[in-house]
Scaffold this active site. Structure first.
Site, PDB file in Angstrom:
ATOM      1  N   GLU A   1      -5.614   3.604 -11.743  1.00  0.00           N
ATOM      2  CA  GLU A   1      -6.083   2.774 -12.864  1.00  0.00           C
ATOM      3  C   GLU A   1      -5.247   1.505 -13.054  1.00  0.00           C
ATOM      4  OE1 GLU A   1      -5.967   6.291 -13.220  1.00  0.00           O
ATOM      5  OE2 GLU A   1      -8.134   6.228 -12.859  1.00  0.00           O
TER       6      GLU A   1
ATOM      7  N   HIS B   1      -5.482  12.726  -0.886  1.00  0.00           N
ATOM      8  CA  HIS B   1      -5.575  11.936  -2.098  1.00  0.00           C
ATOM      9  C   HIS B   1      -4.583  10.776  -2.111  1.00  0.00           C
ATOM     10  CE1 HIS B   1      -8.142  12.633  -5.551  1.00  0.00           C
ATOM     11  NE2 HIS B   1      -7.354  11.775  -6.154  1.00  0.00           N
TER      12      HIS B   1
ATOM     13  N   ARG C   1      14.889   5.913  -6.451  1.00  0.00           N
ATOM     14  CA  ARG C   1      14.441   4.503  -6.507  1.00  0.00           C
ATOM     15  C   ARG C   1      14.022   4.078  -7.910  1.00  0.00           C
ATOM     16  NH1 ARG C   1      14.079   6.938  -1.991  1.00  0.00           N
ATOM     17  NH2 ARG C   1      14.273   5.814   0.008  1.00  0.00           N
TER      18      ARG C   1
ATOM     19  N   CYS D   1       3.798   5.680  -9.413  1.00  0.00           N
ATOM     20  CA  CYS D   1       4.468   6.532  -8.423  1.00  0.00           C
ATOM     21  C   CYS D   1       3.441   7.540  -7.908  1.00  0.00           C
ATOM     22  CB  CYS D   1       5.657   7.241  -9.068  1.00  0.00           C
ATOM     23  SG  CYS D   1       6.396   8.483  -7.993  1.00  0.00           S
TER      24      CYS D   1
HETATM   25  N1  RBF Z   1      -1.703   9.305  -9.902  1.00  0.00           N
HETATM   26  C1  RBF Z   1      -0.468   8.836  -9.706  1.00  0.00           C
HETATM   27  O1  RBF Z   1      -0.099   7.803 -10.258  1.00  0.00           O
HETATM   28  N2  RBF Z   1       0.413   9.496  -8.879  1.00  0.00           N
HETATM   29  C2  RBF Z   1       0.068  10.626  -8.195  1.00  0.00           C
HETATM   30  O2  RBF Z   1       0.929  11.176  -7.481  1.00  0.00           O
HETATM   31  C3  RBF Z   1      -1.236  11.127  -8.361  1.00  0.00           C
HETATM   32  N3  RBF Z   1      -1.645  12.230  -7.697  1.00  0.00           N
HETATM   33  C4  RBF Z   1      -2.916  12.655  -7.840  1.00  0.00           C
HETATM   34  C5  RBF Z   1      -3.350  13.768  -7.111  1.00  0.00           C
HETATM   35  C6  RBF Z   1      -4.646  14.228  -7.259  1.00  0.00           C
HETATM   36  C7  RBF Z   1      -5.095  15.418  -6.454  1.00  0.00           C
HETATM   37  C8  RBF Z   1      -5.530  13.582  -8.171  1.00  0.00           C
HETATM   38  C9  RBF Z   1      -6.954  14.078  -8.368  1.00  0.00           C
HETATM   39  C10 RBF Z   1      -5.104  12.491  -8.898  1.00  0.00           C
HETATM   40  C11 RBF Z   1      -3.805  12.021  -8.758  1.00  0.00           C
HETATM   41  N4  RBF Z   1      -3.361  10.914  -9.461  1.00  0.00           N
HETATM   42  C12 RBF Z   1      -2.105  10.435  -9.266  1.00  0.00           C
HETATM   43  C13 RBF Z   1      -4.205  10.272 -10.511  1.00  0.00           C
HETATM   44  C14 RBF Z   1      -4.999   9.072 -10.014  1.00  0.00           C
HETATM   45  O3  RBF Z   1      -4.163   7.930  -9.915  1.00  0.00           O
HETATM   46  C15 RBF Z   1      -6.146   8.753 -11.029  1.00  0.00           C
HETATM   47  O4  RBF Z   1      -5.583   8.656 -12.331  1.00  0.00           O
HETATM   48  C16 RBF Z   1      -7.238   9.802 -11.029  1.00  0.00           C
HETATM   49  O5  RBF Z   1      -7.712  10.031  -9.720  1.00  0.00           O
HETATM   50  C17 RBF Z   1      -8.412   9.372 -11.961  1.00  0.00           C
HETATM   51  O6  RBF Z   1      -9.005   8.160 -11.503  1.00  0.00           O
END
Ligand code: RBF
Length: 172
Positions: free
Chosen positions: A67, A97, A136, A89
């Protein structure tokens, strides 16, 4: 590319311009909050240390790194910021993903730079694990939030240099 042997949060290159005349947006992701909060705090501290005024720093949170692009676009559209620092991060997991999120946000932020002719800074950590991230985000490898803030200021200084040097005028 690797910065694992260096603390890059100390700057030995060109002088950092004065940031007092600029407005900054900071958008950061809630996911991996311990890390992203430290990045955000580092970025704000560095902006202030380089002359930015507190009232000229707008901070917004988005749910995840995916986002960040739209959050940054909202800042560009609905506020009068000169640059946006994007902080997140994404930790490598067992599924693909990671790649989708990292590719999307890198491309998204690249596009914003070009669309708005303003610096949108890519401050997204992509570590293998939480410890690498913490290293970091104020740990042994410095704080990438600090670096993102310095990059924003330097890019604004670069833009301003054209303004002062241009004989043809500076339109945007
Ligand atoms: N967002 C992050 O900022 N960091 C992550 O490590 C991260 N891991 C995710 C892993 C999975 C399996 C999913 C479904 C989402 C993850 N997201 C993560 C959230 C992603 O950036 C976003 O908010 C969602 O996919 C909704 O659009």
């Amino acid at each position: 590319m690797s910065s694992s042997n260096k603390n890059l949060s100390t700057f030995e290159g060109t002088k950092i311009p004065d940031a007092s005349s600029y407005k900054f947006g900071v958008v950061y992701a809630e996911w991996n909050h311990e890390v992203t909060n430290a990045l955000k705090e580092g970025a704000i501290k560095t902006l202030l240390e380089n002359g930015a005024k507190k009232e000229n720093i707008i901070v917004k949170e988005v749910p995840g790194s995916f986002e960040l692009t739209l959050g940054a676009q909202y800042l560009a559209e609905y506020s009068n910021v000169d640059a946006v620092i994007c902080l997140g991060c994404v930790i490598q997991g067992e599924t693909r993903h990671f790649d989708f999120i990292c590719d999307a946000v890198a491309q998204g932020i690249t596009n914003l730079n070009i669309k708005y002719n303003k610096p949108f800074i890519f401050g997204v950590l992509t570590p293998d694990n939480q410890q690498q991230a913490l290293d970091r985000a104020g740990g042994k490898h410095g704080n990438k939030g600090d670096e993102a803030a310095v990059t924003a200021i330097k890019m604004l200084g670069l833009k301003t240099s054209f303004k002062s040097e241009s004989k043809l005028g500076f339109s945007k």
